[in-house]
Enzyme design. Sequence first.
Site, mmCIF file in Angstrom:
data_model
loop_
_atom_site.group_PDB
_atom_site.id
_atom_site.type_symbol
_atom_site.label_atom_id
_atom_site.label_comp_id
_atom_site.label_asym_id
_atom_site.label_seq_id
_atom_site.Cartn_x
_atom_site.Cartn_y
_atom_site.Cartn_z
ATOM 1 C CE LYS A 57 -1.472 -4.461 3.330
ATOM 2 N NZ LYS A 57 -1.820 -5.756 2.742
ATOM 3 C CB SER A 61 -0.853 -0.013 1.269
ATOM 4 O OG SER A 61 -1.451 1.235 1.475
ATOM 5 C CE1 TYR A 118 -3.862 -2.768 5.571
ATOM 6 C CE2 TYR A 118 -3.336 -0.451 5.225
ATOM 7 C CZ TYR A 118 -3.660 -1.688 4.721
ATOM 8 O OH TYR A 118 -3.757 -1.863 3.358
HETATM 9 P P1 NAD Z 1 -10.954 -6.928 1.152
HETATM 10 O O1 NAD Z 1 -11.143 -6.947 2.627
HETATM 11 O O2 NAD Z 1 -12.149 -6.673 0.298
HETATM 12 O O3 NAD Z 1 -10.255 -8.285 0.666
HETATM 13 C C1 NAD Z 1 -9.389 -9.019 1.481
HETATM 14 C C2 NAD Z 1 -9.891 -10.457 1.488
HETATM 15 O O4 NAD Z 1 -9.037 -11.264 2.283
HETATM 16 C C3 NAD Z 1 -11.309 -10.593 2.066
HETATM 17 O O5 NAD Z 1 -12.105 -11.296 1.144
HETATM 18 C C4 NAD Z 1 -11.106 -11.378 3.354
HETATM 19 O O6 NAD Z 1 -12.208 -12.215 3.647
HETATM 20 C C5 NAD Z 1 -9.823 -12.139 3.055
HETATM 21 N N1 NAD Z 1 -9.023 -12.485 4.229
HETATM 22 C C6 NAD Z 1 -8.632 -11.671 5.230
HETATM 23 N N2 NAD Z 1 -7.896 -12.362 6.125
HETATM 24 C C7 NAD Z 1 -7.807 -13.635 5.661
HETATM 25 C C8 NAD Z 1 -7.194 -14.809 6.149
HETATM 26 N N3 NAD Z 1 -6.531 -14.825 7.317
HETATM 27 N N4 NAD Z 1 -7.303 -15.953 5.423
HETATM 28 C C9 NAD Z 1 -7.990 -15.956 4.260
HETATM 29 N N5 NAD Z 1 -8.600 -14.876 3.755
HETATM 30 C C10 NAD Z 1 -8.512 -13.727 4.458
HETATM 31 O O7 NAD Z 1 -9.816 -5.853 0.835
HETATM 32 P P2 NAD Z 1 -9.309 -5.287 -0.557
HETATM 33 O O8 NAD Z 1 -9.653 -3.848 -0.597
HETATM 34 O O9 NAD Z 1 -9.717 -6.172 -1.656
HETATM 35 O O10 NAD Z 1 -7.739 -5.377 -0.321
HETATM 36 C C11 NAD Z 1 -6.960 -6.469 -0.769
HETATM 37 C C12 NAD Z 1 -5.535 -6.277 -0.293
HETATM 38 O O11 NAD Z 1 -5.037 -5.048 -0.783
HETATM 39 C C13 NAD Z 1 -5.390 -6.212 1.228
HETATM 40 O O12 NAD Z 1 -4.201 -6.891 1.589
HETATM 41 C C14 NAD Z 1 -5.264 -4.729 1.506
HETATM 42 O O13 NAD Z 1 -4.545 -4.464 2.678
HETATM 43 C C15 NAD Z 1 -4.524 -4.254 0.274
HETATM 44 N N6 NAD Z 1 -4.758 -2.843 -0.010
HETATM 45 C C16 NAD Z 1 -6.039 -2.389 -0.144
HETATM 46 C C17 NAD Z 1 -6.263 -1.044 -0.395
HETATM 47 C C18 NAD Z 1 -7.662 -0.501 -0.498
HETATM 48 O O14 NAD Z 1 -7.839 0.697 -0.369
HETATM 49 N N7 NAD Z 1 -8.687 -1.310 -0.747
HETATM 50 C C19 NAD Z 1 -5.177 -0.165 -0.543
HETATM 51 C C20 NAD Z 1 -3.879 -0.669 -0.435
HETATM 52 C C21 NAD Z 1 -3.678 -2.020 -0.164
HETATM 53 C C1 UD1 Z 2 -6.769 5.320 3.968
HETATM 54 C C2 UD1 Z 2 -5.875 4.719 5.032
HETATM 55 C C3 UD1 Z 2 -4.637 4.131 4.369
HETATM 56 C C4 UD1 Z 2 -5.026 3.145 3.282
HETATM 57 C C5 UD1 Z 2 -5.941 3.857 2.271
HETATM 58 C C6 UD1 Z 2 -6.432 2.965 1.184
HETATM 59 C C7 UD1 Z 2 -6.310 6.049 7.056
HETATM 60 C C8 UD1 Z 2 -5.748 7.045 7.999
HETATM 61 N N1 UD1 Z 2 -5.520 5.737 6.001
HETATM 62 O O1 UD1 Z 2 -6.034 6.328 3.358
HETATM 63 O O2 UD1 Z 2 -3.841 3.477 5.318
HETATM 64 O O3 UD1 Z 2 -3.882 2.652 2.617
HETATM 65 O O4 UD1 Z 2 -7.078 4.360 2.982
HETATM 66 O O5 UD1 Z 2 -7.261 1.983 1.712
HETATM 67 O O6 UD1 Z 2 -7.384 5.510 7.245
HETATM 68 N N2 UD1 Z 2 -12.154 11.507 3.747
HETATM 69 C C9 UD1 Z 2 -13.156 12.357 4.170
HETATM 70 N N3 UD1 Z 2 -14.285 11.796 4.701
HETATM 71 C C10 UD1 Z 2 -14.461 10.442 4.814
HETATM 72 C C11 UD1 Z 2 -13.413 9.593 4.379
HETATM 73 C C12 UD1 Z 2 -12.278 10.162 3.865
HETATM 74 O O7 UD1 Z 2 -13.044 13.565 4.065
HETATM 75 O O8 UD1 Z 2 -15.516 10.004 5.316
HETATM 76 C C13 UD1 Z 2 -10.939 12.105 3.132
HETATM 77 C C14 UD1 Z 2 -9.641 11.788 3.870
HETATM 78 O O9 UD1 Z 2 -9.368 12.752 4.839
HETATM 79 C C15 UD1 Z 2 -8.642 11.788 2.692
HETATM 80 C C16 UD1 Z 2 -9.469 11.306 1.490
HETATM 81 O O10 UD1 Z 2 -10.833 11.537 1.849
HETATM 82 O O11 UD1 Z 2 -8.217 13.099 2.436
HETATM 83 C C17 UD1 Z 2 -9.294 9.818 1.197
HETATM 84 O O12 UD1 Z 2 -9.535 9.080 2.383
HETATM 85 P P1 UD1 Z 2 -9.515 7.475 2.393
HETATM 86 O O13 UD1 Z 2 -10.408 6.963 1.318
HETATM 87 O O14 UD1 Z 2 -9.812 7.027 3.787
HETATM 88 O O15 UD1 Z 2 -8.041 7.091 1.965
HETATM 89 P P2 UD1 Z 2 -6.624 7.543 2.606
HETATM 90 O O16 UD1 Z 2 -6.786 8.611 3.600
HETATM 91 O O17 UD1 Z 2 -5.724 7.808 1.479
#
Ligand code: NAD
Ligand code: UD1
Length: 339
Positions: free
Chosen positions: A152, A124, A148
């Site tokens: 990572k 991330s 979290y």
């Molecule tokens: P998500 O929660 O929708 O998907 C994660 C999946 O992993 C879920 O289906 C959950 O049931 C499964 N899971 C969790 N723990 C598990 C375990 N111990 N064994 C088996 N399955 C398990 O999240 P996502 O948004 O699809 O994210 C996927 C990956 O990308 C995650 O590792 C997350 O940290 C990373 N990531 C997400 C974002 C974001 O904003 N969505 C940003 C950066 C990184």
């Molecule tokens: C968040 C996580 C980050 C993660 C990323 C993607 C936190 C502090 N950080 O980051 O670790 O990698 O999501 O999953 O949670 N915002 C509002 N109102 C809301 C929600 C968000 O104003 O209800 C604003 C936030 O202040 C930010 C922007 O929207 O400026 C995006 O927020 P968000 O979607 O939570 O992503 P990140 O802050 O980038």
Amino acid sequence: MAILVTGGAGYIGSHTVILLKEMGQDIIIFDNLSNASKEAILRVERIVGESIPFVQGDIRNKDDLSSVFEQYDIDAVIHFAGLKAVGESVSKPLKYYDNNIVGTITLCEVMAKYQCKSIVFSSSATVYGDPETTPIKEDFPTSATNPYGRSKLFIEEILRDIYVSDTSWKIVLLRYFNPVGAHPSGTIGEDPLGLPNNLMPYIAQTAVGKLKTLNIFGDDYDTMDGTGVRDYIHVMDLAMGHVKAIEKIAQFTEVMTINLGTGNGYSVLEMVKNFEKASGKKVPYTIVPRRAGDIATCYADPSYAKEILDWEAKKDVYTMCKDSWRWQSNNPNGYKEDV
Ligand code: NAD
Ligand code: UD1
């Protein structure tokens, strides 16, 4: 030969599975459904027109994983499985370290046992902490402000150590910026449990009338309109980044660390305006104090992904909003039965 997709029932995993199937890959989805539903897999199967092997299991459980490696000839793993709620990670750090770190170690142990040494890992942009400048390049310093993010960072380091110990591993660390949007069919998308933590699902649920008003966390940042700026990337573009990583993984001779972002930053207010335009709905908002731990501006320099993976994001912010809205308005309760 097949690809194991851990967390394949989740938001990014389910979209990636579709593209992998469209490229003709054999897939096995492995997920404990802690943050996903079986319905997502059924819908993915409907989109791709065939059934996909699914194993309900936990990455911390060696037996669950070993049985999959016994049954299928797996040559690579795309490792999405993990917990991702920043706030919860602060109140329950051990849960995050156990699930994300212990889970990844167990997965790698089982992979090594079965001589499967190719892994694409979901990292991330959070690992950049509060960057001194933008756009963010892969060699910028890393840090974490919450468990979290630390999970990572630790996993990245663990995977690098595994490579040092055995250079036959092929490891790609993909650092995602802010994934949003949904499959253009509107049948799968992001379905957060409870109140959304992230901006886009919060906006979408406000537009559909489930939530009353969006709280904007601060309008006094040093940005164009005072609200936070992020690099929103369409989940289908992100999914394609994984397809490219898998296609090229055999060629890599070092651990690859790659940003997946668009290179463009949008403010919260700009996202609200784009969403209103795409949905035709009003998104009422209130300015509230900053959220602890938030940074002003975060966007990628995506040029390394272009060079190494021949990948770049193609979908614009309006399309991200349009696709999010299609998913949200067709499925106001996500994957749950309409209530
Ligand atoms: P998500 O929660 O929708 O998907 C994660 C999946 O992993 C879920 O289906 C959950 O049931 C499964 N899971 C969790 N723990 C598990 C375990 N111990 N064994 C088996 N399955 C398990 O999240 P996502 O948004 O699809 O994210 C996927 C990956 O990308 C995650 O590792 C997350 O940290 C990373 N990531 C997400 C974002 C974001 O904003 N969505 C940003 C950066 C990184
Ligand atoms: C968040 C996580 C980050 C993660 C990323 C993607 C936190 C502090 N950080 O980051 O670790 O990698 O999501 O999953 O949670 N915002 C509002 N109102 C809301 C929600 C968000 O104003 O209800 C604003 C936030 O202040 C930010 C922007 O929207 O400026 C995006 O927020 P968000 O979607 O939570 O992503 P990140 O802050 O980038």
